[in-house]
Structure formats: structure tokens, C-alpha cells
Design an enzyme around this catalytic site. Structure first.
Site, PDB file in Angstrom:
ATOM      1  N   TYR A 198      64.355  11.186  36.118  1.00 40.17           N
ATOM      2  CA  TYR A 198      65.312  11.953  35.321  1.00 40.17           C
ATOM      3  C   TYR A 198      65.314  13.414  35.751  1.00 40.17           C
ATOM      4  O   TYR A 198      66.375  14.033  35.901  1.00 40.17           O
ATOM      5  CB  TYR A 198      64.965  11.848  33.829  1.00 40.17           C
ATOM      6  N   HIS A 204      72.696  -3.073  26.422  1.00 39.39           N
ATOM      7  CA  HIS A 204      72.432  -2.266  27.609  1.00 39.39           C
ATOM      8  C   HIS A 204      71.681  -3.029  28.700  1.00 39.39           C
ATOM      9  O   HIS A 204      71.946  -2.835  29.884  1.00 39.39           O
ATOM     10  CB  HIS A 204      71.615  -1.041  27.194  1.00 39.39           C
ATOM     11  N   ASP A 223      72.796   1.005  34.508  1.00 43.64           N
ATOM     12  CA  ASP A 223      72.077   2.234  34.186  1.00 43.64           C
ATOM     13  C   ASP A 223      71.727   2.968  35.486  1.00 43.64           C
ATOM     14  O   ASP A 223      72.620   3.218  36.309  1.00 43.64           O
ATOM     15  CB  ASP A 223      70.841   1.905  33.342  1.00 43.64           C
TER      16      ASP A 223
END
Length: 443
Positions: free
Chosen positions: A352, A409, A206
Site C-alpha cells: 500500500y 469482494h 483488487d
């Protein structure tokens, strides 16, 4: 090949004007005050759950199910012990050092002295909504494999696990612009300038995969190679064509058997359905972050809902979100606690915003990775499909590719055994003089 944009080799993200770093390394011991724990307990006792679960919805399709929320709240309030978990975390050796104005926290785990013939330095970089704790089950498998039942006495890893600034116990940036490129530079300085590893292997998933990939783009001379359990890269025309054509003609586009059911449409729709959090955090993190820093059950719901759907998209169809199929309540709440204790969910969400705000991030992400890359792809990762090797070979020098038989994930947290074995296998390929054994047996 694209020309890599020129990025600064130094930055400063501390408070106020530039001050030279204190380059000393300090030991660090996690010791959360009783005041913080007492305050949390009061907030959990006073928690308000004022909505009702929809009568015809019993799963996680609308978000965190109320019944499961109440169950986790009861456990957190009455049964969970932070001090027990804190003691477990403190079994690792923790340190801090200042880099670019920020105090960087990291775990430094070494193999037993004189037990293994070769010691390989390995950087592990975490993701969101996790933190360094994601690796607590993986670290012993890498530092002392024989103790874990591995059939090897030759090689082990010296493992460095830093907290990304704004996560865990690393200081958050005081200035805008702190992104995954700056993180790569800081972690390179940690490994090379502070810890004197001239070359090392790096692994991530990630956000961690992007940070590790950026180290490879900026500082390839310091890497043996990088290992990823997923890869974040900007879509290109070639990649998009491979995805679309592979959905209709998989035998023509893909060499392996695993992605024969690959569907670009389903992947796109799944990511669209599950990426609402990303749009919020990439635009106004300082708004949602205020609420989550103030409400422990809000923070828990925001984080753990992602541990449900990103572990397996089918888990959102279950009343409990499948949260305890792969993790324990204690493990999940410890992830949440590390955010709560440090009050840094907001700063982690800014990560982000900074990624999407960087003016040259697209050009930088297109730069081909020319160090040896290893990939292990998990079938239940974001989108629900194993990623074909052809998707990676278009952006990197792919030396190792494996499809795991299970997992999602959060690979290190969910399937540490599979991940550890693959890291050993990959490093054995890229550094053959290490003469790694093929690892067999149970861990």
C-alpha cells in the site's frame, strides 16, 4: 490518449548489489517445521485478551467482536490442523524461480493430458488480505471442467498462480519501490521468459486487478485479454460525473437495470468507513506490521475483520461477523496461517505504501487499456453496489460485462463457480476461434 510514462523494463529487488538471476525453475514443497507450529501453539495458549466487549455492542461495528475472537482462538488452538491443510495445498504443483533478485513462488496447474482440445494459459493474481490460497477452489474448475460437472470437453486452462513478492511464499523486496507496476513486469517475465507463454489471459481482483491491468498497459502484445472482478483506477472527471449523475438519473446514465439504485454518496461513505486499514498501511506499515507479526490473534483479527465487511457490509451487524456464511474456519485460518508462517504481513502492507508513493502512478493508471477486458461485478463488493458498465468503458476496451447474482469482494474464494463460468464465457468472446461452449449445469 495520454502518453504512457517511461518505466524501466528491468529492476532489482534482491539483497545487496545486483546479481544476475538464477533462471532455473525449482520444484517447491511446503513443509513448515514443527518448531514453527509448536511456537504458534504456545503463543495461542498464552494469548492475552484483556478487553471487555461493550455491553451494548454485540456485532462487528467496533471491529472484531470479543466473543467471536475467543471462539476462533479456541478453534485455532484446539481443532485446526495446519498439517492437514498443508497436505491439501501440496496437492497442487508448486515451483519457484528467481526474477529481479527475488524468489517467486507459483502454482502451475495443468489439465489432464489429451482430455481437452484446446488449452489456454491463464494467470491468476491474488489480492490483500488474501494470498494464492484464495484460488484453491477455482483452480480445479479451470483445469478440469468436465470433472467438475461442466458441459464441455473442448477447452480448459493451464493455470499459473504466483504469490506477489512479500505475500505467500514469494520473497519480499529488500528495497523500497516494489509496487504493482514492478509486479506486473515480474509476472510478465514469469509467464513469457520462464514459462514460454507468448500470449495468455490474465485475471485478478483488487490488487490483482491492478497488476493485471498494468500488464495490459505495459505488455499488451503478450495478452489475449484480461478479466477482472473489480477494477482499481484513479478517479477522473468523467468517471466522477458519471457516478454523480448516475446517482440521480440512473436510467439516463446507465444502460443496464442492475445499478438503478446506484448511490455515489453511499459508496463514498462506505469506503470511508471501511478504509481505516488502508490509511495505516499506506503511511506507516512497518509500525502496525510489527504488532501483527508478533501476535497471532492480532493478525487473525486484522485479516478476518476484512473478510467480514468486504464479503458483505451487512455482516458487520452480526455477532459473528458473518464469517462462516461463505467460508469455513479452516479456510479462513489457512489464509492467516500463510501470513504467520512466512512472517510477511508487514511486507504485504508495504504494498500500500509503495502504491501511494509512486510519483507517476496517477498518470500511469489513466492510460487506457487497449486489450479486450472482461468484467464481472459482484453486488456486495466494496461499497455495496454493482459497478455500472459505463464506469469501465471509460478506462478500457470493454468486451464483456456481467452482473453476478450474489457475491462480494473475494470472488474466487467465495463464489468460484460463478467466477469460473464467467471466465470461460469471456474468453469465448475474445478468442472466438477457441469455440468455447456456453457452460451450464452445476459445479
Amino acid at each position: 490518449m495520454l502518453k504512457l510514462p517511461a518505466f524501466p523494463r528491468h529492476g532489482y529487488y534482491g539483497p545487496g548489489r545486483y546479481i544476475p538471476d538464477d533462471e532455473r525453475i525449482h520444484t517447491f514443497h511446503i513443509n513448515v517445521s514443527d518448531k514453527v507450529i509448536i511456537d504458534l501453539g504456545q503463543r495461542l495458549r498464552d494469548a492475552r485478551i484483556s478487553h471487555e466487549q461493550l455491553e451494548d455492542i454485540s456485532d462487528f461495528s467496533y471491529g472484531f467482536n470479543k466473543n467471536t475472537l475467543e471462539e476462533f482462538l479456541h478453534y485455532w488452538r484446539n481443532d485446526y490442523s495446519w498439517k492437514d491443510e498443508e497436505a491439501k495445498i501440496n496437492l497442487f504443483s508448486h515451483f519457484t524461480t528467481q526474477i529481479e533478485g527475488l524468489n517467486i513462488h507459483y502454482i502451475h496447474a495443468k489439465p489432464p493430458i489429451n482430455k481437452y482440445q484446446r488449452i489456454v494459459p491463464l494467470l491468476l493474481v491474488h489480492s490483500w488480505p488474501g494470498n494464492f490460497y484464495e484460488f484453491y477452489k477455482l483452480i480445479p474448475l479451470l483445469t478440469d471442467p468436465a470433472l467438475q460437472g461442466l458441459n464441455t470437453m473442448r477447452t480448459a486452462f493451464e493455470v499459473i498462480v504466483p504469490s506477489i513478492p512479500g505475500f505467500g511464499f514469494s520473497e519480499a523486496s529488500h528495497k523500497s519501490g516494489f509496487d504493482q507496476i514492478a509486479t506486473a513486469r515480474i509476472f510478465k517475465k514469469l509467464m513469457v521468459d520462464r514459462l514460454d507463454f507468448l500470449r495468455f489471459v490474465a485475471h485478478g481482483g483488487d490488487w490483482g486487478s491492478l497488476v493485471v491491468s498494468n500488464i495490459a498497459r505495459e505488455f499488451p502484445e503478450h495478452l489475449y485479454g484480461i478479466h477482472l472482478n473489480n477494477i482499481l483506477s484513479v478517479p477522473t472527471i468523467r468517471k466522477t460525473l458519471i457516478q454523480i449523475l448516475g446517482s440521480y438519473f440512473p436510467t439516463m446514465m446507465f444502460l443496464s437495470d442492475a445499478p438503478q439504485n446506484y448511490s455515489y454518496k453511499e459508496i463514498f461513505m462506505e469506503k470511508l468507513f471501511e478504509s481505516g486499514y488502508l490509511h495505516i498501511q499506506a503511511t506507516k506499515p512497518d509500525t502496525i506490521g510489527v504488532a501483527l507479526n508478533d501476535s497471532p490473534i492480532g493478525l487473525m483479527a486484522w485479516i478476518l475483520e476484512k473478510f467480514s465487511s468486504l464479503t458483505n457490509k451487512e455482516y458487520r451487524n452480526l455477532p459473528d461477523g458473518g464469517l462462516e456464511k461463505k467460508f469455513t474456519k479452516d479456510e479462513l485460518l489457512t489464509i492467516v496461517m500463510i501470513y504467520w508462517i512466512n512472517g510477511n504481513i508487514l511486507s504485504s502492507q508495504r504494498y500500500y505504501k509503495e502504491f501511494f508513493s509512486h510519483p507517476d502512478r496517477i498518470e500511469f493508471s489513466k492510460e487506457f487499456i487497449d486489450v479486450p477486458v472482461g468484467i464481472i461485478t459482484f453486488p456486495n463488493d466494496f461499497g455495496g453496489f454493482q459497478t455500472p458498465a459505463e464506469m469501465f468503458s471509460s478506462v478500457a476496451t470493454l468486451k464483456h460485462y456481467k452482473v453476478a447474482e450474489k457475491g462480494g469482494h473475494f470472488a474466487a474464494f467465495e463464489e468460484p463457480v460463478l467466477l469460473a463460468k464467467d471466465i470461460y464465457e469471456y474468453v469465448g468472446k475474445i478468442v472466438p476461434e477457441f469455440d468455447f461452449e456456453v457452460l451450464v449445469g452445476s459445479m
